[in-house]
Design an enzyme around this catalytic site. Structure first.
Site, short mmCIF file in Angstrom:
data_model
loop_
_atom_site.label_atom_id
_atom_site.label_comp_id
_atom_site.label_asym_id
_atom_site.label_seq_id
_atom_site.Cartn_x
_atom_site.Cartn_y
_atom_site.Cartn_z
N TYR A 81 49.12 35.35 39.05
CA TYR A 81 47.96 36.03 40.19
C TYR A 81 47.70 34.93 41.35
CZ TYR A 81 43.27 37.42 41.50
OH TYR A 81 41.95 37.47 42.14
N LYS B 125 39.95 24.71 43.35
CA LYS B 125 39.37 24.28 42.18
C LYS B 125 38.94 22.93 42.18
CE LYS B 125 41.38 28.31 39.56
NZ LYS B 125 39.89 29.04 39.48
N ASP C 213 51.96 27.85 43.96
CA ASP C 213 50.32 27.92 44.04
C ASP C 213 49.89 27.13 42.94
OD1 ASP C 213 47.82 28.77 43.36
OD2 ASP C 213 48.36 31.15 43.30
#
Length: 433
Positions: free
Chosen positions: A150, A273, A245
């Protein structure tokens, strides 16, 4: 964190009833709705260290860690102090500020593959922009992603795998034109032959390959030995931009992310994050010749009103400096191994088929006897047993991700009583299944 003071906040049941009248599903991110595990979500009014304090005054040991950013635990005093100091000067300026320069310097120092970086506001924005940049740099349209990986909710990336290795995807969400999906090729993770076939079928058409080098969004899955090195080799051979990613894994698996651990140099890297210390953030960076195609130097446009926000930058800088000072990775891996070993031992005693991939401070618990190495094998895990296990743990004060297909996270704050109690709860819950 004490639950002894009576709460003035409405309880979770009342809050969720209100939220459902105002927000789709009562939440602002779908997994929070507990649809995968059943029941209703709890609401949190405070967090500290390894624990959450719910609106119902329950203290929970937290293995979601705000989905990754809280590597130092919640509400860390150093990060809190940095935000407070930045707040004295303002919340947003709309101009360049010193914090974003310091953040860029830290990122470039931590992640050697990144020579230049652009800060943004979310992981979705980072991946979306990195793909646009790769397309602009290569002047190609097609991209490769992997089923189970994702990369945020931009249109080109919400595509699910077809039945064959070369099947072009179909939209995984309403509202995405089928024509967008036709430019996205979805392959199985850990499958070299599928990569070979995709490149053979699309000569000089593939702009980029984007991958979670260690998957975290279909549960935690590691690559087969040599797989990432082969991915680097084949993309370089075909002039295709390789995008890692590392929104989840960056600064968490190692100071320099998976690419440091695996000794792989991608062309572009997406981050988020941890670099925001718990505040909204994203970033993408890599080779200078590619990054210089971004406006204002080049023709690829990307912008953001709050990019480089001083509060997020101050929090992230404090968090990264703590990682540099403390170098907690060996300790975090030991915590992860302890949790993994406790689950495996309890499962063996109960006769339950359980697979627990773990590396550093990331892990998953799959109820299957098949080693999980891709999307298809992840789906073999028994989600109904996981849901029962999830609620048994929650009743005993341990919060796992409310989905059978999400990674779990540890923080430095889990060291000590938190990991002791958590291992006991996981063991008891497995025995109760």
């Amino acid at each position: 964190m004490s639950a002894s003071t009576p709460s003035l906040v409405p309880n979770s049941t009342a809050l969720f009833a209100r939220a459902q009248q105002l927000m789709p599903g009562g939440v602002n991110s779908p997994v929070r709705a507990f649809r995968s595990v059943g029941g209703a979500p709890f609401f949190v009014k405070a967090a500290r260290g390894a624990t959450l304090l719910t609106a119902d005054d329950r203290v929970l040991i937290d293995f979601v860690c705000t989905w990754g950013p809280a590597i130092h635990g919640h509400n860390h005093p150093v990060i809190k102090k940095a935000i407070a100091a930045a707040l004295e000067s303002g919340t947003s300026f709309g101009t360049p500020n010193p914090y974003e320069v310091e953040m860029a310097e830290l990122i470039v120092r931590f992640v050697p593959s990144i020579k230049k970086v652009r800060l943004c506001n979310s992981g979705t924005e980072a991946t979306m922009s990195a793909i646009r940049l790769a397309r602009g740099f290569t002047k190609r349209d097609k991209i490769i992603k992997f089923s189970g990986c994702y990369h945020g909710h931009s249109d080109s990336l919400l595509i699910k795998a077809g039945s064959g290795a070369l099947t072009h995807g179909h939209p995984d969400s309403a509202g995405i034109p089928a024509s967008f999906a036709q430019e996205t090729i979805v392959l199985p993770y850990n499958d070299r032959a599928a990569l070979d076939a995709a490149f053979a079928a699309n000569p000089e058409k593939i702009a980029c390959v984007i991958i979670e080098p260690y998957c975290g969004n279909v549960g935690f899955i590691m690559p087969d030995p040599g797989y990432l090195a082969y991915l680097r080799e084949i993309t370089a051979k075909h002039g295709t931009v390789l995008i890692f990613d590392e929104v989840m894994t960056g600064f968490r698996i190692a100071k320099g992310g998976v690419q440091e651990r695996e000794n792989i140099t991608p062309d572009l890297t997406c981050l988020g994050k941890i670099i925001g210390g718990g505040l909204p953030v994203g970033a993408f960076g890599g080779r200078a010749d590619i990054m210089d195609h971004l406006a204002p130097l080049g023709p690829v446009y990307q912008a953001g009103t709050l990019s480089g926000n001083p509060l997020a930058m101050a929090a992230g800088i404090a968090g990264l400096k703590l990682l540099e000072e403390q170098n907690p990775y060996v300790r975090l891996d030991a915590l992860g191994q302890r949790l993994r070993d406790a689950v495996l031992a309890a499962a063996r005693n109960k006769g339950l088929p359980v697979h627990v991939p773990q590396c550093g401070s990331m892990f998953s618990i799959f109820f299957t006897d098949t080693p999980v190495r891709d999307y298809a094998t992840a789906l073999k895990s028994d989600a109904k047993i996981f849901a029962k296990f999830f609620h048994l743990c929650l009743e005993k004060g341990v919060y796992l991700a409310p989905s059978a297909y999400e990674a779990g996270f540890l923080s430095t704050a889990h060291d000590g009583p938190a990991i002791d109690r958590a291992c006991d709860v996981l063991t008891e819950s497995l025995h109760s299944l």
